[in-house]
Design a protein around this motif. Structure first.
Motif, PDB file in Angstrom:
ATOM      1  N   LEU A   1     -20.945 -13.172 -16.171  1.00 54.08           N
ATOM      2  CA  LEU A   1     -19.753 -13.597 -15.445  1.00 54.08           C
ATOM      3  C   LEU A   1     -20.147 -13.977 -14.024  1.00 54.08           C
ATOM      4  CD1 LEU A   1     -17.060 -10.971 -16.527  1.00 54.08           C
ATOM      5  CD2 LEU A   1     -17.674 -13.136 -17.604  1.00 54.08           C
ATOM      6  N   PRO A   2     -19.666 -15.119 -13.532  1.00 55.23           N
ATOM      7  CA  PRO A   2     -20.033 -15.534 -12.172  1.00 55.23           C
ATOM      8  C   PRO A   2     -19.330 -14.678 -11.114  1.00 55.23           C
ATOM      9  CG  PRO A   2     -18.450 -17.063 -13.110  1.00 55.23           C
ATOM     10  CD  PRO A   2     -18.809 -16.106 -14.214  1.00 55.23           C
ATOM     11  N   GLU A   3     -19.916 -14.647  -9.947  1.00 50.27           N
ATOM     12  CA  GLU A   3     -19.308 -13.952  -8.817  1.00 50.27           C
ATOM     13  C   GLU A   3     -18.145 -14.781  -8.257  1.00 50.27           C
ATOM     14  OE1 GLU A   3     -19.932 -10.989  -7.403  1.00 50.27           O
ATOM     15  OE2 GLU A   3     -21.394 -10.519  -8.983  1.00 50.27           O
ATOM     16  N   VAL A   4     -17.078 -14.106  -7.873  1.00 47.52           N
ATOM     17  CA  VAL A   4     -15.927 -14.784  -7.274  1.00 47.52           C
ATOM     18  C   VAL A   4     -15.515 -14.045  -6.013  1.00 47.52           C
ATOM     19  CG1 VAL A   4     -15.081 -15.718  -9.463  1.00 47.52           C
ATOM     20  CG2 VAL A   4     -14.278 -13.479  -8.702  1.00 47.52           C
ATOM     21  N   LYS A   5     -14.850 -14.747  -5.112  1.00 49.83           N
ATOM     22  CA  LYS A   5     -14.402 -14.140  -3.856  1.00 49.83           C
ATOM     23  C   LYS A   5     -13.064 -13.420  -4.042  1.00 49.83           C
ATOM     24  CE  LYS A   5     -16.643 -17.878  -1.275  1.00 49.83           C
ATOM     25  NZ  LYS A   5     -16.409 -19.082  -0.426  1.00 49.83           N
ATOM     26  N   GLN A   6     -12.175 -14.044  -4.791  1.00 49.72           N
ATOM     27  CA  GLN A   6     -10.825 -13.484  -4.974  1.00 49.72           C
ATOM     28  C   GLN A   6     -10.846 -12.505  -6.157  1.00 49.72           C
ATOM     29  OE1 GLN A   6      -7.847 -16.560  -4.838  1.00 49.72           O
ATOM     30  NE2 GLN A   6      -6.221 -15.212  -5.567  1.00 49.72           N
ATOM     31  N   LYS A   7     -11.427 -11.355  -5.922  1.00 49.75           N
ATOM     32  CA  LYS A   7     -11.738 -10.427  -7.012  1.00 49.75           C
ATOM     33  C   LYS A   7     -10.511  -9.799  -7.665  1.00 49.75           C
ATOM     34  CE  LYS A   7     -16.258  -9.237  -5.045  1.00 49.75           C
ATOM     35  NZ  LYS A   7     -17.019 -10.019  -6.021  1.00 49.75           N
ATOM     36  N   ASN A   8      -9.369  -9.845  -7.009  1.00 52.33           N
ATOM     37  CA  ASN A   8      -8.173  -9.227  -7.589  1.00 52.33           C
ATOM     38  C   ASN A   8      -7.399 -10.172  -8.506  1.00 52.33           C
ATOM     39  OD1 ASN A   8      -7.373 -10.918  -5.525  1.00 52.33           O
ATOM     40  ND2 ASN A   8      -5.639  -9.641  -4.898  1.00 52.33           N
TER      41      ASN A   8
ATOM     42  N   ILE B   1     -13.209 -19.806 -14.445  1.00 53.81           N
ATOM     43  CA  ILE B   1     -12.254 -20.774 -13.891  1.00 53.81           C
ATOM     44  C   ILE B   1     -12.202 -20.656 -12.373  1.00 53.81           C
ATOM     45  CG2 ILE B   1      -9.830 -21.456 -13.823  1.00 53.81           C
ATOM     46  CD1 ILE B   1     -11.197 -22.220 -16.432  1.00 53.81           C
ATOM     47  N   LEU B   2     -12.081 -19.446 -11.889  1.00 51.79           N
ATOM     48  CA  LEU B   2     -11.974 -19.228 -10.436  1.00 51.79           C
ATOM     49  C   LEU B   2     -13.258 -19.629  -9.722  1.00 51.79           C
ATOM     50  CD1 LEU B   2     -10.297 -18.185  -8.070  1.00 51.79           C
ATOM     51  CD2 LEU B   2     -11.135 -15.873  -8.566  1.00 51.79           C
ATOM     52  N   HIS B   3     -14.402 -19.342 -10.320  1.00 49.35           N
ATOM     53  CA  HIS B   3     -15.686 -19.703  -9.709  1.00 49.35           C
ATOM     54  C   HIS B   3     -15.758 -21.206  -9.445  1.00 49.35           C
ATOM     55  CE1 HIS B   3     -19.959 -19.571  -8.789  1.00 49.35           C
ATOM     56  NE2 HIS B   3     -20.186 -20.476  -9.732  1.00 49.35           N
ATOM     57  N   LYS B   4     -15.368 -21.996 -10.407  1.00 50.99           N
ATOM     58  CA  LYS B   4     -15.396 -23.455 -10.242  1.00 50.99           C
ATOM     59  C   LYS B   4     -14.377 -23.911  -9.195  1.00 50.99           C
ATOM     60  CE  LYS B   4     -17.600 -25.831 -12.481  1.00 50.99           C
ATOM     61  NZ  LYS B   4     -17.382 -26.638 -13.669  1.00 50.99           N
ATOM     62  N   GLN B   5     -13.207 -23.264  -9.176  1.00 50.53           N
ATOM     63  CA  GLN B   5     -12.199 -23.613  -8.168  1.00 50.53           C
ATOM     64  C   GLN B   5     -12.711 -23.320  -6.769  1.00 50.53           C
ATOM     65  OE1 GLN B   5      -8.614 -21.518  -9.127  1.00 50.53           O
ATOM     66  NE2 GLN B   5      -8.330 -22.563 -11.093  1.00 50.53           N
TER      67      GLN B   5
ATOM     68  N   LYS C   1     -14.966 -25.802  -5.315  1.00 49.70           N
ATOM     69  CA  LYS C   1     -14.302 -27.032  -4.883  1.00 49.70           C
ATOM     70  C   LYS C   1     -13.278 -26.803  -3.781  1.00 49.70           C
ATOM     71  CE  LYS C   1     -16.404 -29.379  -8.127  1.00 49.70           C
ATOM     72  NZ  LYS C   1     -17.418 -30.405  -7.824  1.00 49.70           N
ATOM     73  N   GLY C   2     -13.211 -25.580  -3.278  1.00 46.23           N
ATOM     74  CA  GLY C   2     -12.295 -25.297  -2.184  1.00 46.23           C
ATOM     75  C   GLY C   2     -10.842 -25.145  -2.614  1.00 46.23           C
ATOM     76  N   LEU C   3     -10.616 -24.815  -3.877  1.00 46.43           N
ATOM     77  CA  LEU C   3      -9.257 -24.627  -4.372  1.00 46.43           C
ATOM     78  C   LEU C   3      -8.988 -23.161  -4.653  1.00 46.43           C
ATOM     79  CD1 LEU C   3      -8.921 -27.580  -6.924  1.00 46.43           C
ATOM     80  CD2 LEU C   3      -7.892 -27.432  -4.651  1.00 46.43           C
ATOM     81  N   ALA C   4      -7.710 -22.825  -4.742  1.00 41.85           N
ATOM     82  CA  ALA C   4      -7.293 -21.480  -5.118  1.00 41.85           C
ATOM     83  C   ALA C   4      -6.273 -21.598  -6.242  1.00 41.85           C
ATOM     84  CB  ALA C   4      -6.678 -20.756  -3.923  1.00 41.85           C
TER      85      ALA C   4
END
Length: 772
Positions: A153-160, A170-174, A177-180
């Motif tokens: 699983l990739p690391e993501v910033k918005q962990k919650n 999905i979130l990792h790719k967003q 690209k600077g999306l949320a």
């Protein structure tokens, strides 16, 4: 404003559901002006070669120019046939690579692609090829032909935000690209979405109230589990499979006689409701008759292979049509289960994919031993309902082993199934694909580029099924995962759901596709588990609201930073109308039915012989069955269904079009079923002791599946009052004549007509038939 959604006013303009093509871009590419740090053959170079070069320098030896093949490293690196001192590619040295020199040449006689081809490389494509050569010109096997491995699983910033593994990818790719992601959809819209996706029906008022009142953290999961247990789940899941299996109620061609394959459809619904795992589900359909001590149910499942068109016209050449049936089965296997365009190798080696013509006929050999003929009988008698090989279903069997078959009468029921000859029919490569031009004899086999056929497997359809579900097969799991994703999100992770080959689109989230494929296999091909994982994700639960920034950054919503928004399928439009009005007859299975249809469509369209020469409309409960049970005559499919992009079931179809036309608006405004449903719902509401605004609010909830806003309710109530003043008793009686469902006695027909207008207007809201 509510009015802006009226079909009659906007005719779907601006809905934005028409498919748009998307460019094949690198997974790690930022903007068009930037090059990736490491150029990938699969994601950067191969699409360029496939589009611009492989027609002349690809797998098809008959069309290959200058003896140069660029899709294989060993061929591209070796000395050129016409210039032994030169090489097409010299790793690390673009200045010595003829590929680079020719695509940058200013001499039109040397330039590649040649100007006469009308193909041209962009400056960026040329730079990509140059950088790739500098980095070593490393080839990779086509991504779809490499067995998937489950990535971390990739690391993501918005962990919650993530709710399950899907969301990390999905979130990792967003975030790249600077999306949320969007916030979660409100409960009413979310329930409508998941109910339509899992059952094909809108949620009942009872389920809506129950879900809204459930404040627990697992409220959504409880609703999902309830929908997954519904018998309607099997019907919804079967709908896509009927397209893939090209199920229809007629044989096709000019005579287009009646056929009785509907017990196979009953089995498909039953299999999904029993959560038969995908490997067993497909194996029974491919080779149920070859299983040890095959049961009647396993034999019935093989009707999958007999859904193809069959001629009944006199004077045809037997072998020509028999071979067309075999090719149809072969092509359906390729497109429906492997998502490759095998049919392109029927007449010559594939121009883009590494499939030879010989391999096409080796695969065809698995399907070539069926005990059938090109023309069995002439149209007109009961013997034309099914074609040999066939099976009879008795009343006793319906009461026991085939209890899921909805057989209503005592007539003999016959279904076309599979059954092989006692001896092996020889298979040959056919020159130019012509039935009467056999060349080299071949034995059963599979395309080596996908997975060589295991010598331990039997060389029959059962062995082919074992090959299909070999854990080393790179396509089977990916393909079905992608189809399910497409059903739930509107487009697949691979947009070209029927083509995972060189000309197909690249996956938008390749790591997610592989993770899901491996997860599917390691959990024993459990379909219901996979469906639940997808709908439980935070990705699925998002709101469909789109901001200008997101629309500009990701107009096609490839990154899924919002929920997709599009029309529901043709059959589900009918289902929603019938269900919300209370007209729907929820009986599962049985023979197909003939609801309202404009007069004269069948008459004169075919030869004029047989049971389907004239359209004889059904009456009573059969008028109110789900859309999937509407009889499909291949030469004249149901018109309302076709206007909403249903398949005519001529061939295997894994993805329907999504169009947005004025004809769809006209259907919703004028179709007898919609108008009758409006009348029936209005009558039921009038018989309730409640205020007019409450009746309208209830109708809105049942149809749109949410509580109307105060302004929306005010507009509709005002519209009712205006219509009430317009109608006279004679005009009301004339307006109410649509449909056969009886009008209650002693009902105020002027009020009924006025409320019917309001209900019809609600059915004509754009939101009503939109999943968002």
């Amino acid at each position: 404003m509510l009015e802006k959604y009226f079909y009659g006013l906007v005719l779907f303009v601006g809905l934005g559901v028409v498919s748009q093509s998307c460019t094949k871009s690198s997974a790690n590419q930022a903007t068009d002006g930037q090059l990736p740090d490491m150029v990938s053959y699969n994601f950067d170079i191969r699409p360029i070669l496939s589009d611009k070069c492989l027609v002349c320098h690809g797998p098809d030896a008959n069309k290959r120019e200058a003896g140069l093949r660029l899709d294989l490293a060993e061929n591209a690196y070796k000395a050129l046939q016409e210039h032994p001192s030169a090489h097409a590619l010299v790793p690390g040295k673009p200045e010595l690579s003829q590929v680079y020199l020719r695509i940058t040449s200013q001499d039109t006689a040397q330039l590649m692609p040649p100007p006469s081809s009308n193909l041209k490389l962009t400056a960026r494509e040329i730079k990509l090829i140059e950088k790739w050569i500098k980095q070593g010109a490393a080839y990779e096997k086509h991504w779809a032909f490499v067995a998937p491995k489950q990535p971390k699983l990739p690391e993501v910033k918005q962990k919650n935000w993530p709710k399950n593994e899907i969301d990390y990818f999905i979130l990792h790719k967003q975030e790249q690209k600077g999306l949320a992601p969007n916030e979660e959809a409100d409960k009413e819209r979310l329930l409508k979405r998941v109910s339509l996706d899992l059952t094909g029906l809108p949620p009942s008022l009872k389920l809506m109230d129950q879900f809204l009142a459930d404040g627990g953290v697992n409220a959504y999961e409880r609703a999902v589990d309830q929908l997954l247990r519904s018998p309607a789940y099997g019907e919804k899941m079967a709908l896509h499979w009927l397209d893939l299996a090209r199920y229809a109620d007629s044989h096709g061609y000019q005579d287009d006689g009646y056929r009785t394959q509907w017990p196979w459809r009953d089995w498909v619904i039953h299999a999904f409701n029993q959560n038969m795992h995908y490997d067993q589900f497909v194996t029974w359909q491919l080779a149920g008759d070859l299983l040890p001590n095959a049961s009647k149910e396993q034999l019935l499942a093989t009707g999958f292979n007999r859904n193809h068109k069959i001629t009944e016209e006199g004077g045809v050449i037997q072998e020509e049509y028999r071979m067309s049936y075999v090719m149809d089965r072969n092509d359906t296997f390729g497109k429906g289960l492997l998502s490759v365009t095998l049919e392109c190798a029927r007449c010559h080696d594939h121009k883009y994919d590494p499939f030879s013509q010989k391999e096409y006929y080796q695969l065809l050999a698995f399907f070539n031993n069926v005990q059938e003929v090109g023309l069995e009988s002439v149209i007109g008698g009961p013997e034309t309902y099914a074609k040999k090989p066939l099976m009879e279903i008795s009343d006793q069997e319906v009461q026991s082993i085939l209890s899921f078959v909805n057989k209503k009468d005592t007539n003999c029921l016959i279904v076309s199934v599979m059954g092989d000859l006692d001896t092996t029919r020889k298979t040959f490569v056919l020159k130019r694909g012509m039935y009467d031009a056999p060349e080299e004899e071949v034995q059963p086999g599979t395309p080596k580029a996908i997975l060589p056929f295991n010598a331990n497997y039997p060389k029959n359809r059962l062995g082919l099924a074992q090959w299909l579900f070999d854990k080393k097969n790179p396509l089977t799991a990916r393909v079905y995962v992608n189809m399910l994703w497409q059903e739930l999100f509107g487009r697949g992770i691979v947009k070209t759901a029927g083509d995972f080959g060189m000309q197909g689109e690249l996956p938008s989230h390749p790591e997610l596709l592989d993770w899901l494929a491996v997860d599917f296999m390691t959990h024993n091909w459990d379909i219901k588990r996979l469906v639940k994982k997808m709908v439980m994700s935070a990705t699925y639960r998002q709101s469909a609201v789109v901001t200008p920034e997101k629309l500009k950054t990701d107009p096609d919503n490839m990154l899924l930073a919002r929920s997709p928004r599009y029309h529901i399928q043709a059959e589900l439009v009918r289902d929603l109308v019938l269900s919300s009005s209370g007209l729907l007859v929820k009986t599962i299975g049985g023979p197909s039915v003939k609801p309202y249809q404009p007069a004269g469509l069948w008459e004169g369209a075919t030869s004029g012989r047989g049971l389907l020469s004239m359209y004889v409309q059904d009456h009573g409960p059969d008028l109110y069955r789900r859309g999937m049970y509407t009889l499909i005559k291949r030469t004249v499919p149901p018109p309302a269904m076709m206007i909403f992009d249903a398949s005519n079931r001529d061939l295997c179809e894994v993805k329907r079009l999504k169009t947005n036309t004025p004809l769809q608006a006209l259907i919703m405004m004028n179709d007898p079923t919609v108008l009758e449903a409006s009348r029936v719902l209005a009558a039921r509401l009038l018989q309730e002791s409640s205020a007019t605004s409450d009746k309208i609010g209830k109708a809105f909830r049942q149809i749109v599946c949410r509580t109307p806003k105060e302004k929306e309710l005010a507009i509709l109530t005002d519209y009712y009052e205006k219509e009430l003043k317009k109608f006279t008793r004679p005009s009301a009686e004339k307006y109410l004549t649509v449909g056969e469902y009886p009008i209650p006695e002693r009902i105020d027909k002027v009020k009924l007509a006025a409320l019917m207008r309001v209900v019809s207007t609600i059915y004509n809201l754009e939101e009503t038939i939109t999943k968002s």
